[in-house]
Design a protein around this motif. Structure first.
Motif, PDB file in Angstrom:
ATOM      1  N   ALA A 568       1.367   2.836   6.523  1.00  0.00           N
ATOM      2  CA  ALA A 568       0.249   3.249   5.671  1.00  0.00           C
ATOM      3  C   ALA A 568       0.741   4.122   4.522  1.00  0.00           C
ATOM      4  O   ALA A 568       0.314   3.968   3.367  1.00  0.00           O
ATOM      5  CB  ALA A 568      -0.792   3.996   6.499  1.00  0.00           C
ATOM      6  N   ALA A 569       1.643   5.042   4.826  1.00  0.00           N
ATOM      7  CA  ALA A 569       2.176   5.916   3.768  1.00  0.00           C
ATOM      8  C   ALA A 569       2.939   5.102   2.728  1.00  0.00           C
ATOM      9  O   ALA A 569       2.843   5.364   1.519  1.00  0.00           O
ATOM     10  CB  ALA A 569       3.081   6.978   4.394  1.00  0.00           C
ATOM     11  N   TRP A 570       3.688   4.109   3.192  1.00  0.00           N
ATOM     12  CA  TRP A 570       4.442   3.276   2.245  1.00  0.00           C
ATOM     13  C   TRP A 570       3.507   2.425   1.397  1.00  0.00           C
ATOM     14  O   TRP A 570       3.701   2.308   0.175  1.00  0.00           O
ATOM     15  CB  TRP A 570       5.417   2.392   3.012  1.00  0.00           C
ATOM     16  CG  TRP A 570       6.205   1.449   2.147  1.00  0.00           C
ATOM     17  CD1 TRP A 570       6.215   0.096   2.218  1.00  0.00           C
ATOM     18  CD2 TRP A 570       7.113   1.793   1.090  1.00  0.00           C
ATOM     19  NE1 TRP A 570       7.071  -0.437   1.264  1.00  0.00           N
ATOM     20  CE2 TRP A 570       7.633   0.585   0.562  1.00  0.00           C
ATOM     21  CE3 TRP A 570       7.525   3.010   0.529  1.00  0.00           C
ATOM     22  CZ2 TRP A 570       8.545   0.557  -0.498  1.00  0.00           C
ATOM     23  CZ3 TRP A 570       8.435   2.979  -0.535  1.00  0.00           C
ATOM     24  CH2 TRP A 570       8.935   1.766  -1.031  1.00  0.00           C
ATOM     25  N   ASP A 571       2.470   1.849   2.005  1.00  0.00           N
ATOM     26  CA  ASP A 571       1.526   1.041   1.234  1.00  0.00           C
ATOM     27  C   ASP A 571       0.837   1.881   0.165  1.00  0.00           C
ATOM     28  O   ASP A 571       0.647   1.422  -0.967  1.00  0.00           O
ATOM     29  CB  ASP A 571       0.478   0.431   2.167  1.00  0.00           C
ATOM     30  CG  ASP A 571       1.007  -0.754   2.947  1.00  0.00           C
ATOM     31  OD1 ASP A 571       1.948  -1.419   2.458  1.00  0.00           O
ATOM     32  OD2 ASP A 571       0.501  -1.017   4.055  1.00  0.00           O
ATOM     33  N   GLN A 572       0.445   3.097   0.510  1.00  0.00           N
ATOM     34  CA  GLN A 572      -0.209   3.941  -0.477  1.00  0.00           C
ATOM     35  C   GLN A 572       0.752   4.284  -1.617  1.00  0.00           C
ATOM     36  O   GLN A 572       0.339   4.375  -2.780  1.00  0.00           O
ATOM     37  CB  GLN A 572      -0.746   5.213   0.191  1.00  0.00           C
ATOM     38  CG  GLN A 572      -1.991   4.938   1.024  1.00  0.00           C
ATOM     39  CD  GLN A 572      -2.598   6.184   1.670  1.00  0.00           C
ATOM     40  OE1 GLN A 572      -2.663   6.269   2.880  1.00  0.00           O
ATOM     41  NE2 GLN A 572      -3.048   7.127   0.878  1.00  0.00           N
ATOM     42  N   THR A 573       2.015   4.436  -1.302  1.00  0.00           N
ATOM     43  CA  THR A 573       3.006   4.700  -2.343  1.00  0.00           C
ATOM     44  C   THR A 573       3.184   3.474  -3.233  1.00  0.00           C
ATOM     45  O   THR A 573       3.147   3.572  -4.469  1.00  0.00           O
ATOM     46  CB  THR A 573       4.344   5.087  -1.702  1.00  0.00           C
ATOM     47  OG1 THR A 573       4.154   6.225  -0.850  1.00  0.00           O
ATOM     48  CG2 THR A 573       5.382   5.404  -2.769  1.00  0.00           C
ATOM     49  N   ARG A 574       3.387   2.296  -2.616  1.00  0.00           N
ATOM     50  CA  ARG A 574       3.600   1.065  -3.395  1.00  0.00           C
ATOM     51  C   ARG A 574       2.398   0.750  -4.275  1.00  0.00           C
ATOM     52  O   ARG A 574       2.543   0.136  -5.348  1.00  0.00           O
ATOM     53  CB  ARG A 574       3.850  -0.125  -2.469  1.00  0.00           C
ATOM     54  CG  ARG A 574       5.188  -0.122  -1.777  1.00  0.00           C
ATOM     55  CD  ARG A 574       5.412  -1.435  -1.038  1.00  0.00           C
ATOM     56  NE  ARG A 574       5.800  -2.488  -1.953  1.00  0.00           N
ATOM     57  CZ  ARG A 574       5.096  -3.584  -2.199  1.00  0.00           C
ATOM     58  NH1 ARG A 574       3.920  -3.765  -1.619  1.00  0.00           N
ATOM     59  NH2 ARG A 574       5.543  -4.507  -3.031  1.00  0.00           N
ATOM     60  N   ASP A 575       1.204   1.123  -3.822  1.00  0.00           N
ATOM     61  CA  ASP A 575      -0.005   0.831  -4.585  1.00  0.00           C
ATOM     62  C   ASP A 575      -0.338   1.926  -5.588  1.00  0.00           C
ATOM     63  O   ASP A 575      -1.431   1.933  -6.165  1.00  0.00           O
ATOM     64  CB  ASP A 575      -1.180   0.621  -3.631  1.00  0.00           C
ATOM     65  CG  ASP A 575      -1.052  -0.663  -2.833  1.00  0.00           C
ATOM     66  OD1 ASP A 575      -0.214  -1.509  -3.197  1.00  0.00           O
ATOM     67  OD2 ASP A 575      -1.786  -0.830  -1.839  1.00  0.00           O
ATOM     68  N   ALA A 576       0.597   2.866  -5.793  1.00  0.00           N
ATOM     69  CA  ALA A 576       0.438   3.949  -6.779  1.00  0.00           C
ATOM     70  C   ALA A 576      -0.774   4.821  -6.474  1.00  0.00           C
ATOM     71  O   ALA A 576      -1.372   5.387  -7.379  1.00  0.00           O
ATOM     72  CB  ALA A 576       0.371   3.396  -8.200  1.00  0.00           C
ATOM     73  N   GLU A 577      -1.109   4.918  -5.195  1.00  0.00           N
ATOM     74  CA  GLU A 577      -2.188   5.823  -4.781  1.00  0.00           C
ATOM     75  C   GLU A 577      -1.646   7.136  -4.244  1.00  0.00           C
ATOM     76  O   GLU A 577      -2.411   8.075  -4.004  1.00  0.00           O
ATOM     77  CB  GLU A 577      -3.064   5.151  -3.727  1.00  0.00           C
ATOM     78  CG  GLU A 577      -3.809   3.927  -4.253  1.00  0.00           C
ATOM     79  CD  GLU A 577      -4.657   3.252  -3.191  1.00  0.00           C
ATOM     80  OE1 GLU A 577      -4.883   3.874  -2.125  1.00  0.00           O
ATOM     81  OE2 GLU A 577      -5.082   2.104  -3.399  1.00  0.00           O
ATOM     82  N   ALA A 578      -0.353   7.196  -4.018  1.00  0.00           N
ATOM     83  CA  ALA A 578       0.308   8.419  -3.566  1.00  0.00           C
ATOM     84  C   ALA A 578       1.642   8.512  -4.289  1.00  0.00           C
ATOM     85  O   ALA A 578       2.201   7.518  -4.755  1.00  0.00           O
ATOM     86  CB  ALA A 578       0.510   8.403  -2.050  1.00  0.00           C
TER      87      ALA A 578
END
Length: 847
Positions: A568-578
């Motif tokens: 989840a943390a990686w997906d949020q990073t890849r999606d420029a949300e984190a």
């Protein structure tokens, strides 16, 4: 590649005319280093008077005879032989010379640098049996195959049927005449020949038959091949599948052959599975690699039913092979072997792959639209394997696992030795489960894209939840909202541990699903959607949960829950949300406590991508230095001799970016700095040398000296990678010329050199090669085999630049080459998508 393509329409038209009966293939492997003799007798029925064609890639056709009449060899054009005026029953005889390859396609020839011995193996999926014999090259034209092989007398010769006693000719050669196979597709036929070492065992099938087992490997690697363990995993897989599929193993024997210069992990040739030699461990490897080998062994064994016994009609249903083998091998690994955490591994590795693939512009439904062979070549991807396997896991949970296996068993019984489409399997599952699956299939198998699930939490003044809902969204290009079966887990800190304090399981559908059962419960420190990983969807962490993860992820006791939070943390990073910088903090703070090898392996790769491409450019140098220093500290504090110690040392070497860090790499390689329990064995020494090469801390002559000391195939690959990693323009140009201007390097050297060429430490030089990269695309695509072209097009793309100039140059090439082959454009589009994503994430990180 021009002229070697086959369209789906052509295949359908040919299938409407032709019904194949048998092949008799005689091969002469004694004609030198470049060619072999191939004589094929094909017997087939046809529509009387019809015209069609048969496939053969050959540089020299001697004779063609159809129903007793000679056909001019000029009928062989562009890998096809025209067949005109067919009878209702036909016999075609083609005598030709075919060529060995060094690309891992067709009949591959390898000379062992250790002892000069010659080894051959075939690799035919998708369309390459036509490189070895004359064949109707499509999966729904099944037939029996009888091989007769003349080869050097000392060799071992292996095919789909049990190896017969050879007839010796007294001149150093011998002939092996194999019994015909059952009716199978051409792409799963096989020939493996050479002075392989071997060992044998057996098992008793559920049918009562004794099934001979064999393990084969090269002489120079044989001392490292742990055949007894491979036999043990094979027996466990046999017992599991025969029980669950209610269908005994369908072939006469089961050989597993570890072959050199292999492109994939393995190939499911019926009764003669070939594996990459990466799975022969001459040096210490991680538990992630050991477990992956077990999953691969069981993946290929599952194919004996899914794909070999029952085969898709056309490649749009490739998922009927690969998704099922992926799912079956994971559940078998978890339930039948000691690797009980296989579903955690599946989440960390396969689902990460699936989610990435499903967000590329080339995403496609699990049941893909395959117009021709070039389409299918690029479709062995994260959708066909990992998303399909994920979707099947959810389907099994939805219909019930016992009903699922019952439907699979009925499918095998009804369609044995035949060809199927997606509806054939769903019909059996509907019968056993009582559920209507048409709607499910339309949403899950016939549409593309991944949904995102986000918790909506409102909190009362007393800290309890006043409202809890799950919001589902879909990307604009693929707006399907899907049904999901999932769990919601609540985790709270209890001392030093983050433990699950509550869980519910429910069905989610629509844009928003309220969950009234959670109202009134104390809000936990971390809310985890998709707890236990039943669903296929990206999940989001609310702000409080994300902070808890950054501070305490390593304190979660359940490895699957940890993997979900990492993902989840990686997906949020890849999606420029984190922020990518926050992701770096999360990993460096928590990865030392992670116990699952594949989770560590996947996360460390993502950490380096974040540092090299995702942090904003002004932070990049400092972040790369901080990451490498953090990995060095983790290596020093890791348990002596542990899996994590090995992973942190190799990750540090890969991440090194300063002179001081490369000096540490040198000290480790030379034994000046030691880690308790860690030996600098052959492969680790090479990995450290590649790092030093990327830092310009060694010379080409030193790399040559290392190769002379390890004059093996693996040593050659490492040497090619190290030389291409040297960070100066001259070394890069030498590597470029060897890859692009010449076409004599074998597949694994091409792959290794391309990996070294784009090593991020040499990023400053890569900009010079951007124009040359785009200039080479069309010539390479048009002149090389698919596999080599794909290695060059993806491997030489200077993704590490991750800048606007590379994005614009890629867009410009695509705009100017709209008529290029769709498969080529797909590869370039996927390269572009990576750069566009990196730029978006960099912009978020700069905020």
């Amino acid at each position: 590649m021009p002229g070697e393509n086959l369209t789906r329409v052509e295949a359908q038209q040919r299938r409407a005319i032709v019904d194949t009966h048998s092949y008799e293939v005689a091969l002469d492997l004694t004609r030198g280093d470049e060619i072999f003799g191939s004589r094929t007798v094909v017997r087939f029925a046809a529509t009387e008077g019809a015209d069609t064609f048969i496939d053969l890639i050959s540089g020299y056709v001697r004779t063609i005879t159809l129903n007793g009449r000679d056909i001019p060899v000029s009928a062989h054009v562009d890998s096809r032989i025209a067949l005109n005026g067919l009878a209702s029953e036909n016999e075609l005889i083609v005598d030709a010379d075919c060529s060995y390859t060094n690309t891992g396609e067709g009949l591959h020839r390898f000379v062992d640098p250790v002892d000069g011995e010659v080894y051959l193996y075939s690799q035919f999926e998708v369309p390459d049996s036509r490189r070895m014999f004359t064949v109707f090259e499509q999966p729904d034209l099944k037939a029996t195959f009888q091989f007769t092989v003349t080869a050097p007398e000392p060799w071992q010769v292996v095919s789909n049927s049990p190896t017969p006693e050879p007839k010796k000719h007294g001149d150093g050669t011998a002939t092996w005449r194999f019994e015909p196979t059952p009716r199978i597709s051409s792409y799963i036929t096989a020939l493996i020949a050479g002075p392989y070492e071997s060992t044998f065992s057996e098992l008793t099938s559920a049918s009562g038959r004794v099934i001979p087992l064999g393990v084969y490997g090269r002489k120079s690697l044989w001392q490292y091949l742990d055949a007894d363990y491979i036999f043990d995993k094979t027996r466990e897989g046999f017992a599991y599948y025969e029980e669950k599929f209610a269908y005994p193993y369908p072939f006469a024997k089961y050989d597993q052959l570890f072959v050199p210069e292999f492109n994939a992990g393995a190939m499911e040739n019926a009764g003669a599975v070939t594996f990459t030699e990466t799975y022969v461990f001459r040096s210490k490897v991680t538990d992630a690699v050991k477990e992956r080998r077990v999953v691969t062994i069981l993946h290929e064994l599952a194919h004996m039913w899914f794909g070999d016994l029952v085969t898709m009609k056309w490649w749009n249903d490739l998922w009927l092979n690969e998704s099922f083998a992926e799912w079956a091998s994971t559940i078998a690994t978890a339930e039948a072997t000691e690797w009980t955490a296989a579903w955690t591994t599946f989440n960390a590795m396969e689902k990460t792959w699936a989610y990435r693939q499903d967000q590329l512009p080339s995403t496609h439904p699990v049941v893909a639209e395959i117009n021709d062979l070039e389409d299918v070549q690029v479709n062995f991807d994260g959708i066909t394997y990992a998303k399909g396997g994920s979707v099947l896991k959810q389907l099994a949970a939805w219909v019930g696992i016992e009903q699922f296996f019952a439907g699979v068993a009925a499918y095998f019984a009804k369609h044995e030795w035949g060809n199927t489409e997606v509806g054939d399997l769903l019909a059996e599952l509907e019968t056993t489960s009582g559920r209507e699956l048409g709607t499910w299939a339309k949403k899950w198998l016939e549409t593309a894209g991944v949904n995102t699930l986000t918790p909506l939490i409102e909190e009362a003044p007393d800290g309890t939840i006043s409202r809890f809902a799950i919001v589902q969204t879909a990307p604009a290009d693929y707006p399907t909202i899907r049904p999901h079966r999932l769990g919601v887990g609540f985790y709270s800190l209890r001392g030093d541990a983050l433990v699950r304090v509550h869980r519910i399981e429910l069905d989610v559908d629509g844009d928003r699903t309220d969950v009234p059962e959670l109202k009134g419960i104390a809000r936990p420190d971390l809310v985890l959607l998709n707890d236990e990983d039943l669903a296929y969807a990206k999940i989001r962490l609310d702000e409080r949960s994300l902070q808890t993860a950054i501070d305490h992820l390593g304190a979660i006791s359940d490895p699957l829950a940890r993997s979900l939070v990492w993902g989840a943390a990686w997906d949020q990073t890849r999606d420029a949300e984190a922020s990518a910088s926050d992701y770096v903090d999360l990993v460096l703070r928590n990865i030392g406590a992670e116990t699952e090898s594949t989770t560590v392996r996947t996360t460390l790769a993502q950490l380096q991508l974040a540092a090299n491409s995702y942090v904003s450019p002004e932070k990049r140098d400092a972040t790369r230095e901080r990451v490498a220093d953090g990995l060095w500290a983790l290596a020093q504090s890791a348990e002596a001799g542990s899996d994590s110690q090995l992973q942190f040392v190799t990750a540090f070497a890969s991440a090194a970016s300063t002179a001081q860090q490369w000096e540490r790499v040198r000290q480790v390689r030379d034994g000046e700095v030691t880690f308790a329990g860690l030996d600098i064995d052959t492969d680790l020494s090479w990995q450290l040398l590649v790092s030093l090469a990327a830092g310009g801390a060694v010379t080409a002559a030193q790399i040559d000296a290392a190769q002379a000391a390890d004059n093996t195939a693996k040593g050659g690959e490492f040497a090619a990678q190290a030389k291409a990693a040297l960070p100066n323009a001259e070394a890069k140009s030498i590597a470029w010329e060897s890859l692009v201007s010449r076409d004599d390097l074998p597949n694994t050297i091409v792959r290794a050199a391309a990996l070294g060429f784009t090593q991020p430490a040499g990023v400053d030089v890569l900009g010079e090669f951007v124009p040359r990269y785009f200039d080479m695309l069309l010539p390479v695509w048009n002149s090389r085999t698919y596999q080599i072209a794909a290695y060059l097009i993806t491997g030489l793309y200077p993704a590490a630049l991750a800048n606007v100039a590379l994005r614009d140059a890629t867009r410009a090439w695509l705009a100017a080459n709209g008529e290029a082959a769709p498969a080529l454009r797909r590869l370039v589009n996927e390269n572009l998508a990576g750069v566009e994503r990196a730029l978006a994430v960099q912009e978020r990180d700069a905020q």
